[in-house]
Design a protein around this motif. Sequence first.
Motif, PDB file in Angstrom:
ATOM      1  N   LEU A  11     -44.772  46.457 -35.805  1.00  0.00           N
ATOM      2  CA  LEU A  11     -45.852  46.144 -34.878  1.00  0.00           C
ATOM      3  C   LEU A  11     -47.172  46.098 -35.638  1.00  0.00           C
ATOM      4  O   LEU A  11     -47.364  46.816 -36.615  1.00  0.00           O
ATOM      5  CB  LEU A  11     -45.902  47.161 -33.740  1.00  0.00           C
ATOM      6  CG  LEU A  11     -44.618  47.318 -32.908  1.00  0.00           C
ATOM      7  CD1 LEU A  11     -44.871  48.242 -31.720  1.00  0.00           C
ATOM      8  CD2 LEU A  11     -44.071  45.988 -32.439  1.00  0.00           C
ATOM      9  N   LYS A  12     -48.091  45.261 -35.173  1.00  0.00           N
ATOM     10  CA  LYS A  12     -49.302  44.971 -35.946  1.00  0.00           C
ATOM     11  C   LYS A  12     -50.362  46.064 -35.902  1.00  0.00           C
ATOM     12  O   LYS A  12     -51.081  46.250 -36.871  1.00  0.00           O
ATOM     13  CB  LYS A  12     -49.911  43.645 -35.504  1.00  0.00           C
ATOM     14  CG  LYS A  12     -50.336  43.616 -34.046  1.00  0.00           C
ATOM     15  CD  LYS A  12     -50.877  42.254 -33.642  1.00  0.00           C
ATOM     16  CE  LYS A  12     -51.034  42.197 -32.148  1.00  0.00           C
ATOM     17  NZ  LYS A  12     -52.346  42.115 -31.665  1.00  0.00           N
ATOM     18  N   ASP A  13     -50.506  46.767 -34.812  1.00  0.00           N
ATOM     19  CA  ASP A  13     -51.588  47.738 -34.663  1.00  0.00           C
ATOM     20  C   ASP A  13     -51.292  49.050 -35.370  1.00  0.00           C
ATOM     21  O   ASP A  13     -50.161  49.339 -35.732  1.00  0.00           O
ATOM     22  CB  ASP A  13     -51.843  48.039 -33.178  1.00  0.00           C
ATOM     23  CG  ASP A  13     -52.498  46.878 -32.449  1.00  0.00           C
ATOM     24  OD1 ASP A  13     -53.097  46.005 -33.115  1.00  0.00           O
ATOM     25  OD2 ASP A  13     -52.412  46.849 -31.212  1.00  0.00           O
ATOM     26  N   LYS A  14     -52.347  49.853 -35.508  1.00  0.00           N
ATOM     27  CA  LYS A  14     -52.200  51.241 -35.929  1.00  0.00           C
ATOM     28  C   LYS A  14     -52.197  52.089 -34.665  1.00  0.00           C
ATOM     29  O   LYS A  14     -52.875  51.768 -33.693  1.00  0.00           O
ATOM     30  CB  LYS A  14     -53.348  51.666 -36.836  1.00  0.00           C
ATOM     31  CG  LYS A  14     -53.288  51.044 -38.205  1.00  0.00           C
ATOM     32  CD  LYS A  14     -54.398  51.589 -39.069  1.00  0.00           C
ATOM     33  CE  LYS A  14     -54.394  50.928 -40.424  1.00  0.00           C
ATOM     34  NZ  LYS A  14     -55.518  51.415 -41.256  1.00  0.00           N
ATOM     35  N   TYR A  15     -51.444  53.191 -34.719  1.00  0.00           N
ATOM     36  CA  TYR A  15     -51.255  54.033 -33.545  1.00  0.00           C
ATOM     37  C   TYR A  15     -51.644  55.475 -33.842  1.00  0.00           C
ATOM     38  O   TYR A  15     -51.698  55.902 -34.987  1.00  0.00           O
ATOM     39  CB  TYR A  15     -49.788  53.973 -33.087  1.00  0.00           C
ATOM     40  CG  TYR A  15     -49.446  52.610 -32.548  1.00  0.00           C
ATOM     41  CD1 TYR A  15     -49.532  52.356 -31.184  1.00  0.00           C
ATOM     42  CD2 TYR A  15     -49.110  51.565 -33.390  1.00  0.00           C
ATOM     43  CE1 TYR A  15     -49.272  51.086 -30.682  1.00  0.00           C
ATOM     44  CE2 TYR A  15     -48.848  50.291 -32.897  1.00  0.00           C
ATOM     45  CZ  TYR A  15     -48.931  50.064 -31.543  1.00  0.00           C
ATOM     46  OH  TYR A  15     -48.695  48.809 -31.047  1.00  0.00           O
ATOM     47  N   GLY A  16     -51.903  56.206 -32.776  1.00  0.00           N
ATOM     48  CA  GLY A  16     -52.189  57.619 -32.861  1.00  0.00           C
ATOM     49  C   GLY A  16     -51.204  58.395 -32.007  1.00  0.00           C
ATOM     50  O   GLY A  16     -50.697  57.894 -31.006  1.00  0.00           O
ATOM     51  N   VAL A  17     -50.937  59.624 -32.420  1.00  0.00           N
ATOM     52  CA  VAL A  17     -50.104  60.548 -31.656  1.00  0.00           C
ATOM     53  C   VAL A  17     -51.042  61.643 -31.170  1.00  0.00           C
ATOM     54  O   VAL A  17     -51.600  62.388 -31.966  1.00  0.00           O
ATOM     55  CB  VAL A  17     -48.973  61.150 -32.518  1.00  0.00           C
ATOM     56  CG1 VAL A  17     -48.117  62.099 -31.689  1.00  0.00           C
ATOM     57  CG2 VAL A  17     -48.126  60.050 -33.150  1.00  0.00           C
ATOM     58  N   CYS A  18     -51.231  61.697 -29.857  1.00  0.00           N
ATOM     59  CA  CYS A  18     -52.233  62.584 -29.253  1.00  0.00           C
ATOM     60  C   CYS A  18     -51.573  63.738 -28.504  1.00  0.00           C
ATOM     61  O   CYS A  18     -50.494  63.587 -27.941  1.00  0.00           O
ATOM     62  CB  CYS A  18     -53.098  61.802 -28.261  1.00  0.00           C
ATOM     63  SG  CYS A  18     -53.844  60.324 -28.958  1.00  0.00           S
ATOM     64  N   ARG A  19     -52.294  64.860 -28.465  1.00  0.00           N
ATOM     65  CA  ARG A  19     -51.823  66.023 -27.710  1.00  0.00           C
ATOM     66  C   ARG A  19     -52.855  66.356 -26.647  1.00  0.00           C
ATOM     67  O   ARG A  19     -54.022  66.568 -26.945  1.00  0.00           O
ATOM     68  CB  ARG A  19     -51.647  67.230 -28.625  1.00  0.00           C
ATOM     69  CG  ARG A  19     -51.072  68.426 -27.874  1.00  0.00           C
ATOM     70  CD  ARG A  19     -51.177  69.703 -28.686  1.00  0.00           C
ATOM     71  NE  ARG A  19     -50.409  70.774 -28.117  1.00  0.00           N
ATOM     72  CZ  ARG A  19     -50.740  71.456 -27.021  1.00  0.00           C
ATOM     73  NH1 ARG A  19     -51.831  71.167 -26.349  1.00  0.00           N
ATOM     74  NH2 ARG A  19     -49.971  72.437 -26.577  1.00  0.00           N
ATOM     75  N   LEU A  20     -52.387  66.394 -25.401  1.00  0.00           N
ATOM     76  CA  LEU A  20     -53.225  66.785 -24.283  1.00  0.00           C
ATOM     77  C   LEU A  20     -52.582  67.982 -23.589  1.00  0.00           C
ATOM     78  O   LEU A  20     -51.398  68.261 -23.787  1.00  0.00           O
ATOM     79  CB  LEU A  20     -53.387  65.641 -23.281  1.00  0.00           C
ATOM     80  CG  LEU A  20     -54.359  64.527 -23.686  1.00  0.00           C
ATOM     81  CD1 LEU A  20     -53.763  63.621 -24.731  1.00  0.00           C
ATOM     82  CD2 LEU A  20     -54.765  63.723 -22.476  1.00  0.00           C
ATOM     83  N   ASP A  21     -53.342  68.640 -22.753  1.00  0.00           N
ATOM     84  CA  ASP A  21     -52.831  69.761 -21.980  1.00  0.00           C
ATOM     85  C   ASP A  21     -51.771  69.265 -20.999  1.00  0.00           C
ATOM     86  O   ASP A  21     -51.864  68.152 -20.470  1.00  0.00           O
ATOM     87  CB  ASP A  21     -53.980  70.428 -21.223  1.00  0.00           C
ATOM     88  CG  ASP A  21     -53.531  71.700 -20.542  1.00  0.00           C
ATOM     89  OD1 ASP A  21     -53.343  72.698 -21.256  1.00  0.00           O
ATOM     90  OD2 ASP A  21     -53.353  71.671 -19.307  1.00  0.00           O
ATOM     91  N   THR A  22     -50.787  70.078 -20.743  1.00  0.00           N
ATOM     92  CA  THR A  22     -49.684  69.686 -19.859  1.00  0.00           C
ATOM     93  C   THR A  22     -50.146  69.360 -18.437  1.00  0.00           C
ATOM     94  O   THR A  22     -49.486  68.601 -17.731  1.00  0.00           O
ATOM     95  CB  THR A  22     -48.582  70.768 -19.835  1.00  0.00           C
ATOM     96  OG1 THR A  22     -47.444  70.242 -19.156  1.00  0.00           O
ATOM     97  CG2 THR A  22     -49.050  72.032 -19.157  1.00  0.00           C
TER      98      THR A  22
END
Length: 128
Positions: A11-22
């Motif tokens: 896939l062409k884009d760059k991605y992020g892995v995010c952590r949010l509160d449950t």
Amino acid sequence: MKEKILTLKLLKDKYGVCRLDTTSSVPEWGEKGEFFSVTRTSDEMSIVCSEKNIPENIKCEKNWRILKIEGPLDFSLIGILASISSILAERKISIFAVSTYDTDYILIRDADVNNAVEALSEQKYNIV
């Protein structure tokens, strides 16, 4: 020449892995782009999405690229992720995997993409 066993699309884009509160709601920015994934557990909510949409104040790891295993893949198939992760582990490339009903997505750090593509291509994977 070896016969190719599976096709993976970069896939062409760059991605992020995010952590949010449950207890957080899924934010609008997390649902934009070609690919996003939301996973909620009793401990956290994780969102994988295009890094250009992630606000500055969000805890995340950026600079991931995605290899999509072209599917759909049958549920009876065995060892696809194990094979790919083993090849990449031999090159000391860490991954973050996301699975859907139809296929698997392998996140690889942007700095490791060329090495990963080379390693997988050498082992009969077709990368497009």
